[in-house]
Design a protein around this motif. Structure first.
Motif, PDB file in Angstrom:
ATOM      1  N   VAL A 147       8.183  30.464  35.002  1.00 41.46           N
ATOM      2  CA  VAL A 147       8.091  29.066  34.585  1.00 41.46           C
ATOM      3  C   VAL A 147       8.801  28.207  35.617  1.00 41.46           C
ATOM      4  O   VAL A 147       9.849  28.586  36.144  1.00 41.46           O
TER       5      VAL A 147
ATOM      6  N   VAL B  18      11.909  24.837  27.797  1.00 39.76           N
ATOM      7  CA  VAL B  18      11.304  26.065  27.289  1.00 39.76           C
ATOM      8  C   VAL B  18      11.871  26.310  25.898  1.00 39.76           C
ATOM      9  O   VAL B  18      13.064  26.087  25.659  1.00 39.76           O
TER      10      VAL B  18
ATOM     11  N   THR C 145       6.904  20.519  32.833  1.00 41.21           N
ATOM     12  CA  THR C 145       7.567  21.220  31.736  1.00 41.21           C
ATOM     13  C   THR C 145       9.046  20.887  31.777  1.00 41.21           C
ATOM     14  O   THR C 145       9.735  21.225  32.739  1.00 41.21           O
TER      15      THR C 145
ATOM     16  N   ASP D 279       7.316  24.165  26.919  1.00 38.02           N
ATOM     17  CA  ASP D 279       6.579  25.420  27.086  1.00 38.02           C
ATOM     18  C   ASP D 279       7.045  26.368  25.990  1.00 38.02           C
ATOM     19  O   ASP D 279       8.183  26.822  25.989  1.00 38.02           O
TER      20      ASP D 279
END
Length: 271
Positions: free
Chosen positions: A50, A64, A61, A40
């Motif tokens: 998130v 990050v 995901t 992400d």
């Protein structure tokens, strides 16, 4: 600089003979072009929640990424580890097992070809203890950001961390186009107790915008007492712990306060 402790790649198989976990960091996965669809990517000035899956999953995901330097590709990465067979040392060593319970924050530094991955010490360290005889890696025993904690860095804040089903974690992430000034984290405080009274002491702040401190004492069961102290030059606070003490261990922490500036808690001190 206070948050960027050079743990090198102790939690990755690349770059060190002292590997504690035989996997590849999300930093090196990104450089190699591996798993980009699972990353992400955050842009500056975003504010959203998130849900992160453990790093070795193939759906969802798994990391990050927030790029802070477009020339080098340097930035901030977030990932999770889990007990999936790849983290044997972390699972089997009690002092490292806590790193399976939170978000690992990684800073990419260096050039575009050979970056370095730093581990941010995101969680207050409970004790200084050797992980195994002859090798003092005590600072590695608790580096992840766990549920209920928050972390503020110049260009990112991570708050509202929550454990979710299937070893996932959700968190609120805020990114900032320009670095913010973070109030100095108080050095590890001292903690004394006489009967039902506990006194926490720390170094005062020289930051011009510091207006005081927050002090918290927490029991082994999670109950707590806290107080606010006004004045940047204050260096101690005394609290009544009779309402939270059930005969177990207590720990204390301190955080600077200043209008317009985020701040991080000190490392915990136990008594």
């Amino acid at each position: 600089a206070e948050l960027r402790l050079d743990y090198g790649n102790h939690f990755a198989i690349l770059g060190t003979s002292d590997c504690l976990s035989p996997v590849i960091h999300t930093v090196y996965r990104h450089v190699a072009g591996w798993g980009h669809s699972l990353i992400d990517e955050f842009e500056p000035d975003e504010d959203r929640v998130v849900t992160l899956a453990p790093i070795n999953r193939t759906t969802g995901t798994t990391s990050v990424r927030f790029e802070t330097d477009s020339t080098t590709g340097n930035g901030i990465y977030l990932e999770l580890r889990e007990d999936d067979g790849w983290h044997d040392f972390m699972r089997d060593t009690p002092l490292l097992a806590g790193n399976l319970d939170g978000v690992m924050v990684v800073i990419r530094d260096g050039n575009a070809i050979t970056p370095t991955a730093y581990i941010v010490d995101a969680s207050p360290m409970p004790r200084a203890t050797e992980i195994f005889p002859g090798q003092d890696l005590s600072t590695l025993n608790d580096v992840v950001l766990k549920p209920g904690m928050e972390l503020h860095m110049p260009q990112m804040s991570i708050t509202d961390v929550q454990a979710e089903a299937d070893a996932h974690m959700s968190m609120r992430i805020q990114t900032f186009a320009s670095p913010r000034e973070i109030l100095h984290r108080p050095v590890r405080p001292t903690f004394t107790r006489v009967g039902d009274t506990a006194t926490v002491s720390w170094n005062g702040s020289t930051h011009a915008d510091t207006t005081g401190f927050e002090v918290e004492i927490i029991s082994a069961s999670g109950t707590s007492v806290s107080t606010s102290v006004s004045g940047a030059g204050e260096t101690s606070a005394t609290l009544d712990v009779s309402t939270i003490d059930a005969g177990g261990e207590l720990h204390a922490r301190v955080k600077a306060v200043g209008a317009g500036h985020p701040a991080n808690w000190s490392r915990d001190i136990y008594i």
